[in-house]
Scaffold this active site. Structure first.
Site, PDB file in Angstrom:
ATOM      1  N   ALA A 288      18.342  -6.624 -14.446  1.00 33.98           N
ATOM      2  CA  ALA A 288      18.381  -6.672 -15.914  1.00 33.98           C
ATOM      3  C   ALA A 288      17.339  -7.628 -16.459  1.00 33.98           C
ATOM      4  O   ALA A 288      17.593  -8.385 -17.391  1.00 33.98           O
ATOM      5  CB  ALA A 288      19.785  -7.038 -16.386  1.00 33.98           C
TER       6      ALA A 288
ATOM      7  N   LYS B  42      -3.724  -3.827  -8.872  1.00 33.07           N
ATOM      8  CA  LYS B  42      -4.129  -4.168 -10.259  1.00 33.07           C
ATOM      9  C   LYS B  42      -3.585  -5.529 -10.677  1.00 33.07           C
ATOM     10  O   LYS B  42      -4.177  -6.223 -11.494  1.00 33.07           O
ATOM     11  CB  LYS B  42      -3.749  -3.056 -11.231  1.00 33.07           C
ATOM     12  CG  LYS B  42      -2.243  -2.818 -11.456  1.00 33.07           C
ATOM     13  CD  LYS B  42      -1.625  -3.639 -12.548  1.00 33.07           C
ATOM     14  CE  LYS B  42      -0.121  -3.530 -12.586  1.00 33.07           C
ATOM     15  NZ  LYS B  42       0.532  -4.433 -13.523  1.00 33.07           N
TER      16      LYS B  42
ATOM     17  N   ASP C 157      -3.255   1.357 -15.559  1.00 31.82           N
ATOM     18  CA  ASP C 157      -2.544   0.076 -15.461  1.00 31.82           C
ATOM     19  C   ASP C 157      -3.524  -1.087 -15.237  1.00 31.82           C
ATOM     20  O   ASP C 157      -3.273  -2.218 -15.671  1.00 31.82           O
ATOM     21  CB  ASP C 157      -1.533   0.142 -14.308  1.00 31.82           C
ATOM     22  CG  ASP C 157      -0.273  -0.659 -14.592  1.00 31.82           C
ATOM     23  OD1 ASP C 157      -0.205  -1.293 -15.654  1.00 31.82           O
ATOM     24  OD2 ASP C 157       0.631  -0.655 -13.742  1.00 31.82           O
TER      25      ASP C 157
HETATM   26  N1  LIG Z   1       7.869  -6.439 -17.475  1.00 36.12           N
HETATM   27  C1  LIG Z   1       7.075  -5.390 -17.504  1.00 36.12           C
HETATM   28  O1  LIG Z   1       6.463  -5.109 -18.537  1.00 36.12           O
HETATM   29  C2  LIG Z   1       6.915  -4.526 -16.303  1.00 36.12           C
HETATM   30  C3  LIG Z   1       7.351  -4.918 -15.061  1.00 36.12           C
HETATM   31  N2  LIG Z   1       7.148  -4.102 -13.978  1.00 36.12           N
HETATM   32  C4  LIG Z   1       7.607  -4.499 -12.648  1.00 36.12           C
HETATM   33  O2  LIG Z   1       9.030  -4.522 -12.633  1.00 36.12           O
HETATM   34  C5  LIG Z   1       9.490  -5.492 -11.686  1.00 36.12           C
HETATM   35  C6  LIG Z   1      10.498  -6.389 -12.375  1.00 36.12           C
HETATM   36  O3  LIG Z   1       9.786  -7.072 -13.389  1.00 36.12           O
HETATM   37  P1  LIG Z   1      10.438  -7.631 -14.708  1.00 36.12           P
HETATM   38  O4  LIG Z   1      11.631  -6.869 -15.111  1.00 36.12           O
HETATM   39  O5  LIG Z   1       9.360  -7.759 -15.678  1.00 36.12           O
HETATM   40  O6  LIG Z   1      10.867  -9.069 -14.192  1.00 36.12           O
HETATM   41  P2  LIG Z   1      11.685 -10.147 -14.960  1.00 36.12           P
HETATM   42  O7  LIG Z   1      11.178 -11.446 -14.492  1.00 36.12           O
HETATM   43  O8  LIG Z   1      11.729  -9.849 -16.408  1.00 36.12           O
HETATM   44  O9  LIG Z   1      13.157  -9.919 -14.411  1.00 36.12           O
HETATM   45  C7  LIG Z   1      13.458  -9.829 -13.063  1.00 36.12           C
HETATM   46  C8  LIG Z   1      14.949  -9.636 -12.941  1.00 36.12           C
HETATM   47  O10 LIG Z   1      15.256  -9.449 -11.572  1.00 36.12           O
HETATM   48  C9  LIG Z   1      16.374 -10.228 -11.292  1.00 36.12           C
HETATM   49  N3  LIG Z   1      16.426 -10.549  -9.881  1.00 36.12           N
HETATM   50  C10 LIG Z   1      15.648 -11.400  -9.201  1.00 36.12           C
HETATM   51  N4  LIG Z   1      16.035 -11.426  -7.920  1.00 36.12           N
HETATM   52  C11 LIG Z   1      17.069 -10.548  -7.816  1.00 36.12           C
HETATM   53  C12 LIG Z   1      17.903 -10.130  -6.760  1.00 36.12           C
HETATM   54  N5  LIG Z   1      17.747 -10.635  -5.539  1.00 36.12           N
HETATM   55  N6  LIG Z   1      18.860  -9.210  -6.997  1.00 36.12           N
HETATM   56  C13 LIG Z   1      19.025  -8.711  -8.234  1.00 36.12           C
HETATM   57  N7  LIG Z   1      18.285  -9.073  -9.284  1.00 36.12           N
HETATM   58  C14 LIG Z   1      17.323  -9.984  -9.060  1.00 36.12           C
HETATM   59  C15 LIG Z   1      16.247 -11.457 -12.164  1.00 36.12           C
HETATM   60  O11 LIG Z   1      17.505 -12.079 -12.339  1.00 36.12           O
HETATM   61  C16 LIG Z   1      15.720 -10.855 -13.434  1.00 36.12           C
HETATM   62  O12 LIG Z   1      16.767 -10.413 -14.248  1.00 36.12           O
HETATM   63  C17 LIG Z   1       8.232  -6.230 -11.187  1.00 36.12           C
HETATM   64  O13 LIG Z   1       7.854  -5.700  -9.944  1.00 36.12           O
HETATM   65  C18 LIG Z   1       7.181  -5.894 -12.242  1.00 36.12           C
HETATM   66  O14 LIG Z   1       5.868  -5.870 -11.701  1.00 36.12           O
HETATM   67  C19 LIG Z   1       6.541  -2.902 -14.092  1.00 36.12           C
HETATM   68  C20 LIG Z   1       6.096  -2.458 -15.309  1.00 36.12           C
HETATM   69  C21 LIG Z   1       6.284  -3.229 -16.506  1.00 36.12           C
HETATM   70  O1  LIG Z   2       2.932  -3.822 -14.763  1.00 35.87           O
HETATM   71  C1  LIG Z   2       2.930  -4.124 -15.919  1.00 35.87           C
HETATM   72  C2  LIG Z   2       2.562  -3.205 -16.985  1.00 35.87           C
HETATM   73  O2  LIG Z   2       2.275  -1.927 -16.510  1.00 35.87           O
HETATM   74  C3  LIG Z   2       3.302  -5.496 -16.341  1.00 35.87           C
HETATM   75  O3  LIG Z   2       2.277  -6.343 -15.987  1.00 35.87           O
HETATM   76  P1  LIG Z   2       2.569  -7.887 -15.752  1.00 35.87           P
HETATM   77  O4  LIG Z   2       3.556  -7.955 -14.612  1.00 35.87           O
HETATM   78  O5  LIG Z   2       1.247  -8.496 -15.438  1.00 35.87           O
HETATM   79  O6  LIG Z   2       3.157  -8.428 -17.024  1.00 35.87           O
END
Ligand SMILES: NC(=O)C1=CN([C@@H]2O[C@H](COP(=O)(O)OP(=O)(O)OC[C@H]3O[C@@H](n4cnc5c(N)ncnc54)[C@H](O)[C@@H]3O)[C@@H](O)[C@H]2O)C=CC1
Ligand SMILES: O=C(CO)COP(=O)(O)O
Length: 342
Positions: free
Chosen positions: A17, A198, A251
């Protein structure tokens, strides 16, 4: 409630989440699909349930009615029709191990995580196959998509890659909405290569901009960075065309050029003079390129291909190199042709 083919995937359980897991859960729920969102933090789940928002990651964005927060992961796993994982790459293997015992055979699993499995350097698809066996259709969601923009319903295009055509089409259809367009792909490996490398290049672009090196340098980094992605993709057997798609150049452009990118933010902070540790604290969020850089370089070295930008990023992040010296090292490389002769 819709009754089309995509209902086969619902209820979908989203694990993670954070920003992206919540935004994807909202996108699915806006299409009237039943979505369960689970995060590991009890207090966060309670707050999300009461407020119908995830103010920690996506302030002010109200959940659609068909999105529910679930507490009992085990029960949700036994009842859902699809699991979507959206945790950082360092937690991906742990997330898989949470679901392997309880998820009935045949239930499809997708993930939106970008990066490699720490220590092994394995692509997440391989880690998923190894943990889950061949009982579950698998898919990767990638592409240029900042969570905050998806949550705000701003126009976005994604790629859903799977070896299983039915699953790819169902998942793409269920994400597809008035502001979200999802394309399918068979090139699971290629989509993962683009989404992983990337992030490392976005750190490089941030460093260059933080140093004040200007638009010419940024464009050169993106272009030569693309050459590095293509080299790695070729040696690993991915489709080159994928690198020119949403999960590749799309991306790359997004994360290298927009300050919403946390990878770029890390680079900017380093380029402006913060130490790596200070920069990590300053960004304070998931920075996948930091985890991926070393593993990507190891893969390049093993395959005997050059990835000089990734190499300099590693030197800055892990060996204390001065970013100015690294840029000099890139500029002073032996003069060569831009393209090898056909
Ligand atoms: N934020 C964005 O705009 C985008 C993110 N992503 C990818 O999505 C993935 C997640 O990124 P975000 O959501 O942005 O990260 P975030 O930092 O916003 O949230 C990560 C979440 O994962 C949870 N978490 C961490 N360890 C965990 C575990 N062991 N078990 C369950 N939950 C756990 C944390 O509590 C946190 O809620 C990354 O690989 C990122 O590169 C991809 C596209 C867009
Ligand atoms: O992967 C992402 C957008 O496509 C998010 O990029 P960042 O993890 O660098 O914020």
């Amino acid at each position: 409630m819709r009754t089309d083919v995509t209902e086969a995937l619902f209820p979908t359980l989203v694990i993670g989440a954070g920003a992206w897991g919540t935004a994807l859960a909202m996108a699915l729920a806006r299409n009237d699909h039943k979505v369960w969102l689970w995060g590991r933090n009890d207090a966060q789940r309670q707050a999300m349930r009461e407020q119908r928002r995830n103010d920690e990651y996506l302030p002010g964005q109200v959940f659609p009615d068909s999105l529910d927060i679930v507490d009992d992961l085990q029960q949700a796993l036994t009842q859902c029709k699809h699991v979507m994982i959206s945790v950082p790459s360092h937690a991906f293997a742990e997330a898989l191990s949470m679901l392997v015992q309880h998820l009935p055979a045949g239930v499809p699993v997708s993930w939106a995580t970008k990066g490699l499995t720490p220590h092994t350097g394995a692509f997440l698809y391989d880690t998923a196959r190894e943990t889950l066996g061949d009982q579950h259709p698998l898919a990767v969601i990638s592409g240029p998509s900042f969570a905050a923009e998806v949550a705000r319903n701003l126009p976005t295009a994604l790629t859903v890659a799977s070896e299983n055509d039915d699953f790819a089409v169902q998942l793409a259809q269920s994400l597809h909405g008035p502001t979200l367009r999802a394309y399918t792909s068979h090139d699971v490996l290629g989509v993962q290569v683009g989404g992983t490398v990337k992030n490392v290049l976005a750190i490089a672009a941030g460093i260059s901009d933080g140093l004040g090196y200007g638009a010419n340098a940024r464009a050169a980094l993106l272009t030569r960075g693309m050459a590095e992605i293509l080299r790695l993709a070729a040696i690993l057997g991915a489709q080159p065309e994928t690198m020119f798609g949403l999960s590749g150049i799309g991306d790359l452009i997004l994360t290298c050029t927009d300050d919403q990118s946390r990878n770029r933010q890390l680079g900017l902070a380093i380029g402006r003079g913060l130490s790596v540790d200070e920069a990590v604290r300053h960004v304070g969020k998931t920075v996948e390129g930091m985890h991926a850089a070393r593993e990507v370089l190891l893969r390049a070295q093993k395959a005997n291909i050059e990835m000089p930008i990734v190499e300099q990023v590693c030197k800055i992040l892990f060996e204390g190199y001065d970013p100015r010296e690294s840029v000099q090292a890139l500029l002073c490389r032996e003069q060569k042709a831009e393209l090898s002769r056909p």
